[in-house]
Every structure is written in structure tokens, then in C-alpha cells.
Design an enzyme around this catalytic site. Structure first.
Site, mmCIF file in Angstrom:
data_model
loop_
_atom_site.group_PDB
_atom_site.id
_atom_site.type_symbol
_atom_site.label_atom_id
_atom_site.label_comp_id
_atom_site.label_asym_id
_atom_site.label_seq_id
_atom_site.Cartn_x
_atom_site.Cartn_y
_atom_site.Cartn_z
ATOM 1 N N LEU A 1 -18.536 -2.067 0.329
ATOM 2 C CA LEU A 1 -19.387 -1.061 -0.380
ATOM 3 C C LEU A 1 -19.383 -1.327 -1.673
ATOM 4 O O LEU A 1 -19.591 -0.359 -2.649
ATOM 5 C CB LEU A 1 -19.382 0.240 0.257
ATOM 6 N N GLY B 1 -16.788 -0.621 -3.731
ATOM 7 C CA GLY B 1 -15.932 0.495 -4.249
ATOM 8 C C GLY B 1 -16.951 1.743 -4.309
ATOM 9 O O GLY B 1 -16.755 2.785 -4.925
ATOM 10 N N GLY B 2 -18.114 1.733 -3.724
ATOM 11 C CA GLY B 2 -18.913 3.056 -3.405
ATOM 12 C C GLY B 2 -20.253 2.857 -3.807
ATOM 13 O O GLY B 2 -21.162 3.546 -3.460
ATOM 14 N N LEU C 1 -22.621 0.778 -3.180
ATOM 15 C CA LEU C 1 -23.602 0.671 -2.122
ATOM 16 C C LEU C 1 -23.599 1.877 -0.919
ATOM 17 O O LEU C 1 -24.461 1.562 -0.096
ATOM 18 C CB LEU C 1 -23.325 -0.816 -1.427
ATOM 19 N N TYR D 1 0.634 -1.164 0.047
ATOM 20 C CA TYR D 1 -0.006 0.125 -0.044
ATOM 21 C C TYR D 1 0.971 1.105 -0.080
ATOM 22 O O TYR D 1 1.829 1.437 0.612
ATOM 23 C CB TYR D 1 -0.978 0.119 1.090
#
Length: 319
Positions: free
Chosen positions: A211, A213-214, A216, A53
Site C-alpha cells: 500500500l 506506506g498507506g 494507496l 523487528y
């Protein structure tokens, strides 16, 4: 905050696991520290990262930020369950990647240095390495355990067959205790083979991208930037009817779509925790109540009607 055992181990972790992938590339170090402080204050004791990361700032950046936060107050280390990962390329070196015994040892030492700690609680293999024999992997992990550098071993993005193979090769040891898998209302393929394999072998499932990637999260998405990509726009268009029905259901409940999506995961068999990856302190505070949401059988059935399971498991392919 509520806590669950991590698979068949006796270790207890919070139902919400703080994912740190945003720390550095999207979230400043100052804001990352604020998120970490608030998460721990709210009772989150499970923090997940990975050696790769860092995004545009370079691999290792996120572990370094987390290490500086831990160094600010040494007592923090004893209050959290610290998880990181190994597998992804860390340089152009042909051996600086994968799950060879050599790379596992070197990558662990590098993570410990960046994190400024003497041990990692949960060391996860980020992906399978089709070239690495199970015996080689366990040789490396056993050495790290004996050295006191790691305590538990987990997997991430593994198929059911690999989970079975590794645990069959670990009959005289604890083996894998967790699997971190892509799992949400839209992406439910883990239910076919991965989750049944985890249940059979006693692994706790940690859901990532809860979610989607957003998708939801509705208008309050914590990943609004990602939702502007062409792929996400196409997905939102394709699933417009589902997302609209889900939004209506959440409105009837008086709950945010993000919170309901997270709560749904925590009602699924085999789940230990779901990862949350807030990009800011504000985003964190809006979802901390998700574990307290109770979804009855009728409501779960309504959600299944909107986002159907992909098929019967785990014998979907058997006859």
C-alpha cells in the site's frame, strides 16, 4: 483463502502473508495475538517476521512476541509457514550483522530461541552483504539445512544480478526459492530486473509495502501514523492526481483502495504472495477478501494508465 507454490518449491503458502513488523512497537501483545488468531482462522498460513523487528522496544521484540503466541498452542507451529530474516545489526558488535557465515549461524540460533521453535521454514537474507562471497553464504545455509534448523532459503531487497549470482552458485542445490521485494502500484521498479530474474530462476516474489506506506489505502489507511510524516505528506501532494483517479476507479468498482491495490499485485506475473501488516484486528478483517477480487484485462489496463510501468523489462538497458 487461496494458495500458491512458493517459487519452484513444492511448498504452498497463502496469497496473503501476515507481516508482523507492527507487533510490539505499534500493536500490543494482546492485540497481536488476536490478529494472529484471526489470520490463521481465515486461512493465512504464511507468517513473516525479522530478527531486527522491534522498533523502540529493541531488536528481537517481534520474534519474541510471535514465539510466545506459538508456545501457547504447540499445534500452531505445524499449521504455519514461518519466515524470518537475517542481516541487520543486532547490537553494536562489529560482527553482529551482515551475512558472514558466523553471523548467519549465530543469528539463526538466536531467532530459534526467541521464536521458541526448532526450525524456520523460510530463512531470508534481509539485504545483500557486498563483503560476503556467495560461497560463504551457501556454506552457512547448507550447514543450517543439514542441522534441520532451516528448510528453505530466500532473499529480500536483492537486485536481479545478486539473485542470478547466488543461484548460479547453487547449481547442485535448490538455491533461493523466494525474493521479498518492495513492490506496489507506485513503486514498480522491481518489474525492470528483479521480477524477471526471479521468473528466470524460479523464485516466488513476495511483495512488501503493497500500500506504499498507506498512500494507496485512502482514508482507511492501516498506516495512518506513517502518512503524517513529512515525506509521506510530500508524496501524497506530488501524486495527488494519481491517487484521486485511483480513488475514483475503486469507488466505481465498489471496492476499497486497499483491497484493489492488493488484488492488483496478485494479478502480476511472478507473484506468490503479498505481505499485509495490519496494526489491529479491525484492519486485518477489512482486507481479507482481497484475493477474491478479479480484475479483468480492461481494468488492469485502466490501473496501468494511472500508475504506468517504469519501462520495458527485462532488456531495458540492452541494445
Amino acid at each position: 483463502m487461496k494458495y500458491r507454490q512458493l517459487g519452484r518449491s513444492a511448498l504452498k503458502v497463502s496469497e496473503l502473508c501476515l507481516g508482523t513488523m507492527n507487533f510490539g512497537p505499534r500493536t500490543s501483545e494482546t492485540e497481536s495475538f488476536a490478529v494472529l488468531d484471526a489470520a490463521v482462522e481465515a486461512g493465512i498460513n504464511f507468517i513473516d517476521t525479522a530478527n531486527q523487528y522491534g522498533g523502540r522496544l529493541g531488536v528481537g521484540t517481534t520474534e519474541t512476541i510471535l514465539g510466545r503466541w506459538l508456545a501457547q498452542d504447540p499445534s500452531r507451529r505445524d499449521r504455519i509457514v514461518l519466515a524470518t530474516k537475517v542481516h541487520e545489526p543486532m547490537s553494536d558488535d562489529v560482527n553482529d550483522r551482515g551475512l558472514s557465515a558466523r553471523h548467519i549461524q549465530m543469528a539463526c540460533d538466536a531467532s530459534l530461541k526467541r521464536l521458541q521453535v526448532d526450525h524456520i521454514d523460510l530463512y531470508q537474507m534481509h539485504h545483500i552483504d557486498r563483503l560476503a562471497p556467495a560461497e560463504e553464504i551457501w556454506q552457512a545455509m547448507d550447514r543450517l539445512v543439514a542441522q534441520g534448523k532451516i528448510t528453505y532459503v530466500g532473499s529480500s531487497n536483492f537486485p536481479g544480478w545478486k539473485i542470478a549470482q547466488l543461484n548460479e552458485r547453487a547449481r547442485d542445490r535448490l538455491g533461493l526459492v523466494s525474493e521479498q521485494s518492495l513492490y506496489n502500484l507506485i513503486e514498480r521498479r522491481a518489474e525492470m530486473e528483479v521480477i524477471p530474474a526471479c521468473q528466470a530462476y524460479g523464485l516466488g516474489v513476495i511483495a512488501w509495502s503493497p500500500l506504499a506506506g498507506g498512500l494507496l489505502a485512502g482514508n482507511a489507511s492501516a498506516n495512518a501514523g506513517r502518512r503524517q510524516t513529512d515525506d509521506m505528506k510530500r508524496a501524497a501532494t506530488t501524486r495527488a492526481d494519481q491517487l484521486s483517479r485511483f480513488a475514483d476507479l475503486c469507488a466505481e468498482l465498489g471496492r476499497s483502495q486497499s483491497a484493489v491495490a492488493l488484488a492488483w499485485l496478485l494479478h502480476q506475473p511472478g507473484l506468490t504472495a503479498t505481505i499485509i501488516g495490519p496494526g489491529s484486528l479491525e484492519q486485518l478483517t477489512t482486507i481479507l477478501h482481497a484475493p477474491d477480487i478479479e480484475l479483468g484485462a480492461d481494468l488492469l489496463a485502466k490501473i496501468d494508465a494511472i500508475f504506468p510501468p517504469v519501462g520495458p523489462a527485462p532488456e531495458a538497458y540492452a541494445w
